[in-house]
Every structure is written in structure tokens, then in C-alpha cells.
Design a protein around this motif. Sequence first.
Motif, PDB file in Angstrom:
ATOM      1  N   LEU A 137       3.038   2.754 -11.112  1.00  0.00           N
ATOM      2  CA  LEU A 137       2.256   2.826  -9.786  1.00  0.00           C
ATOM      3  C   LEU A 137       1.147   1.944  -9.789  1.00  0.00           C
ATOM      4  O   LEU A 137       0.822   1.292  -8.606  1.00  0.00           O
ATOM      5  CB  LEU A 137       1.364   4.218  -9.894  1.00  0.00           C
ATOM      6  N   ILE A 138       0.301   1.540 -10.513  1.00  0.00           N
ATOM      7  CA  ILE A 138      -0.641   0.332 -10.476  1.00  0.00           C
ATOM      8  C   ILE A 138      -0.101  -0.839 -10.054  1.00  0.00           C
ATOM      9  O   ILE A 138      -0.508  -1.463  -9.080  1.00  0.00           O
ATOM     10  CB  ILE A 138      -1.459   0.201 -11.753  1.00  0.00           C
ATOM     11  N   ASP A 139       1.181  -1.199 -10.826  1.00  0.00           N
ATOM     12  CA  ASP A 139       1.823  -2.599 -10.242  1.00  0.00           C
ATOM     13  C   ASP A 139       2.283  -2.343  -8.886  1.00  0.00           C
ATOM     14  O   ASP A 139       2.273  -3.521  -7.941  1.00  0.00           O
ATOM     15  CB  ASP A 139       3.136  -2.742 -11.231  1.00  0.00           C
ATOM     16  N   ALA A 140       2.932  -1.445  -8.287  1.00  0.00           N
ATOM     17  CA  ALA A 140       3.224  -1.230  -6.959  1.00  0.00           C
ATOM     18  C   ALA A 140       2.140  -1.424  -5.954  1.00  0.00           C
ATOM     19  O   ALA A 140       2.316  -1.890  -4.963  1.00  0.00           O
ATOM     20  CB  ALA A 140       4.134   0.248  -6.920  1.00  0.00           C
ATOM     21  N   ILE A 141       1.061  -0.846  -6.267  1.00  0.00           N
ATOM     22  CA  ILE A 141      -0.283  -0.734  -5.537  1.00  0.00           C
ATOM     23  C   ILE A 141      -0.628  -2.348  -5.275  1.00  0.00           C
ATOM     24  O   ILE A 141      -0.932  -2.727  -4.204  1.00  0.00           O
ATOM     25  CB  ILE A 141      -1.338   0.262  -5.951  1.00  0.00           C
ATOM     26  N   LEU A 142      -0.689  -2.898  -6.635  1.00  0.00           N
ATOM     27  CA  LEU A 142      -1.163  -4.254  -6.346  1.00  0.00           C
ATOM     28  C   LEU A 142      -0.216  -5.348  -5.836  1.00  0.00           C
ATOM     29  O   LEU A 142      -0.697  -6.067  -4.848  1.00  0.00           O
ATOM     30  CB  LEU A 142      -1.299  -4.767  -8.014  1.00  0.00           C
ATOM     31  N   ALA A 143       1.150  -4.756  -5.746  1.00  0.00           N
ATOM     32  CA  ALA A 143       1.837  -5.612  -5.287  1.00  0.00           C
ATOM     33  C   ALA A 143       1.804  -5.421  -3.581  1.00  0.00           C
ATOM     34  O   ALA A 143       1.906  -6.456  -2.820  1.00  0.00           O
ATOM     35  CB  ALA A 143       3.240  -5.521  -5.430  1.00  0.00           C
ATOM     36  N   ILE A 144       1.460  -4.351  -3.152  1.00  0.00           N
ATOM     37  CA  ILE A 144       1.198  -4.189  -1.624  1.00  0.00           C
ATOM     38  C   ILE A 144      -0.137  -4.820  -1.366  1.00  0.00           C
ATOM     39  O   ILE A 144       0.045  -5.331  -0.234  1.00  0.00           O
ATOM     40  CB  ILE A 144       1.183  -2.553  -1.572  1.00  0.00           C
ATOM     41  N   ILE A 145      -1.045  -4.919  -2.040  1.00  0.00           N
ATOM     42  CA  ILE A 145      -2.338  -5.564  -1.710  1.00  0.00           C
ATOM     43  C   ILE A 145      -2.125  -6.878  -1.555  1.00  0.00           C
ATOM     44  O   ILE A 145      -2.595  -7.510  -0.640  1.00  0.00           O
ATOM     45  CB  ILE A 145      -3.277  -5.111  -2.987  1.00  0.00           C
ATOM     46  N   ILE A 146      -1.488  -7.584  -2.604  1.00  0.00           N
ATOM     47  CA  ILE A 146      -1.233  -8.954  -2.563  1.00  0.00           C
ATOM     48  C   ILE A 146      -0.444  -9.106  -1.145  1.00  0.00           C
ATOM     49  O   ILE A 146      -0.645 -10.085  -0.356  1.00  0.00           O
ATOM     50  CB  ILE A 146      -0.555  -9.398  -3.758  1.00  0.00           C
ATOM     51  N   THR A 147       0.587  -8.432  -0.949  1.00  0.00           N
ATOM     52  CA  THR A 147       1.458  -8.691   0.442  1.00  0.00           C
ATOM     53  C   THR A 147       0.612  -8.355   1.457  1.00  0.00           C
ATOM     54  O   THR A 147       0.860  -9.460   2.714  1.00  0.00           O
ATOM     55  CB  THR A 147       2.486  -7.437   0.379  1.00  0.00           C
ATOM     56  N   ILE A 148      -0.317  -7.548   1.602  1.00  0.00           N
ATOM     57  CA  ILE A 148      -1.253  -7.364   2.869  1.00  0.00           C
ATOM     58  C   ILE A 148      -2.064  -8.716   3.065  1.00  0.00           C
ATOM     59  O   ILE A 148      -2.203  -9.124   4.206  1.00  0.00           O
ATOM     60  CB  ILE A 148      -2.163  -6.104   2.712  1.00  0.00           C
ATOM     61  N   ILE A 149      -2.651  -9.160   1.863  1.00  0.00           N
ATOM     62  CA  ILE A 149      -3.264 -10.394   2.042  1.00  0.00           C
ATOM     63  C   ILE A 149      -2.640 -11.378   2.432  1.00  0.00           C
ATOM     64  O   ILE A 149      -3.216 -12.278   3.351  1.00  0.00           O
ATOM     65  CB  ILE A 149      -3.937 -10.747   0.432  1.00  0.00           C
ATOM     66  N   VAL A 150      -1.343 -11.479   1.869  1.00  0.00           N
ATOM     67  CA  VAL A 150      -0.459 -12.906   2.484  1.00  0.00           C
ATOM     68  C   VAL A 150      -0.498 -12.353   3.859  1.00  0.00           C
ATOM     69  O   VAL A 150      -0.459 -13.526   4.802  1.00  0.00           O
ATOM     70  CB  VAL A 150       0.742 -12.934   1.776  1.00  0.00           C
ATOM     71  N   LEU A 151      -0.099 -11.378   4.287  1.00  0.00           N
ATOM     72  CA  LEU A 151       0.335 -11.262   5.824  1.00  0.00           C
ATOM     73  C   LEU A 151      -0.832 -11.243   6.744  1.00  0.00           C
ATOM     74  O   LEU A 151      -0.865 -11.687   7.827  1.00  0.00           O
ATOM     75  CB  LEU A 151       0.933  -9.897   5.914  1.00  0.00           C
ATOM     76  N   GLU A 152      -2.092 -11.356   6.184  1.00  0.00           N
ATOM     77  CA  GLU A 152      -3.181 -11.463   7.263  1.00  0.00           C
ATOM     78  C   GLU A 152      -3.885 -12.846   7.092  1.00  0.00           C
ATOM     79  O   GLU A 152      -4.539 -13.043   7.923  1.00  0.00           O
ATOM     80  CB  GLU A 152      -4.531 -10.642   6.214  1.00  0.00           C
ATOM     81  N   ILE A 153      -3.062 -13.931   6.526  1.00  0.00           N
ATOM     82  CA  ILE A 153      -3.356 -15.305   6.833  1.00  0.00           C
ATOM     83  C   ILE A 153      -2.911 -15.728   8.352  1.00  0.00           C
ATOM     84  O   ILE A 153      -1.476 -15.357   8.529  1.00  0.00           O
ATOM     85  CB  ILE A 153      -2.855 -16.085   5.612  1.00  0.00           C
ATOM     86  N   PRO A 154      -3.633 -16.099   9.033  1.00  0.00           N
ATOM     87  CA  PRO A 154      -3.187 -16.484  10.283  1.00  0.00           C
ATOM     88  C   PRO A 154      -2.270 -17.615  10.117  1.00  0.00           C
ATOM     89  O   PRO A 154      -2.278 -18.645   9.437  1.00  0.00           O
ATOM     90  CB  PRO A 154      -4.449 -16.847  11.098  1.00  0.00           C
TER      91      PRO A 154
END
Length: 190
Positions: free
Chosen positions: A9-26
Motif C-alpha cells: 500500500l505504501i509503495d502504491a501511494i508513493l508511486a501515485i504521488i510521483i506520477t502526479i508530480i511528473v504530470l504537474e510539470i508544465p
Amino acid sequence: METGRFEALIDAILAIIITIIVLEIPLASNGTWLSLYEIRYEFIIYAVSFIVCFNFWNYNNNLFSIVNKIDSKVIWTMGVTLFVFSLLPYFTTFVGENFYAFFPQFMYGLCFIVTAVLSLLIGRFLERADPANIALHLALSNHYPMYGTIILVLIGMVIGYFIYPPTIMFCCLFSILGMWIIPKIQSSLK
């Protein structure tokens, strides 16, 4: 309770957080070096946030690899920690768009400090949940790197308030480096 599903669960949440950070780069406005240079602050804070995420994952992965039992205090404290940590993508974008402003940098640093304090608390709860685990007690016996992390970011906040706000973000980065270097130096001195 066993830790395998909890670690997943921790791994999955961190993967989602990193994905969101990447998607926020303009995206760069066009295909030139100048357009990439215009979004340099977004890349800088992304790199720092990625290192912060990786450090959080690495710390927890190493810690939970030696844990045999967890209880509800560990689960709920980690839940709160992951909630605070899940704000990192928002603060990453906030800093990227307001790189020289104090408040976004302060909130980024505050997220970092609260996560570190909660991680210390999780360590205490893990020791209580798994009292016979000698390896766990040894791994959690040296809190100086985590305290150093908190102190360095607080110093960065003071410097950021009075002089240069990005100091806070850089102190977050340097505290991670110190968290891994200080124990190496201490063990080589023994």
C-alpha cells in the motif's frame, strides 16, 4: 498483523504521488532550449521532490523489511503521514510557480518536517508493536540524522524568511543527503 500488504500500500501511494508530480510539470511552449529554460524552476523543484519521495520510500522500505509485526497505531500514524506526504505534489507545483516566494517554500518545508516528525513517531510505535525485534531496535536507535533533518529545514525556514526563500527547498535536499552521509561517517569513526 503482517507487513507485506501494508508495504505494498505504501509503495502504491508513493508511486501515485510521483506520477502526479511528473504530470504537474508544465510542457515547454515550443521546441527550443529557451522554452525549457523558462520552466527551469519547475524542473528544479521536481528533482528535489523526486529525491524526497525516493528517500521516503527507501527509508520505509528498509525499515519495514525488518519489521515482523505492526499494530493499529502504526497503521493510522502511517496513514496520517501518507496524507501529509500526499500534499507534496501540490506544494511542488506551488513552489514551481512561485519559486522566490516565502510562503510556498515554507509550506513545502513544513510538509517535509511534519513527515519527519511522524516518521519518528512511527518508529516508536513500531518498537512497541514488535518488542522482541532486536534488528528493528538497532535500526531505530540512532535518531540524530532525523533530528538533523528537522533542524536543518528549520534553519532553512529562518534563512528563507529573512534572506532567500529557496533556501528552504535546498535545505530539504541537503538534509536528505546528510541523513545518509552522517551514519556513514559515524560508522567509519567507530
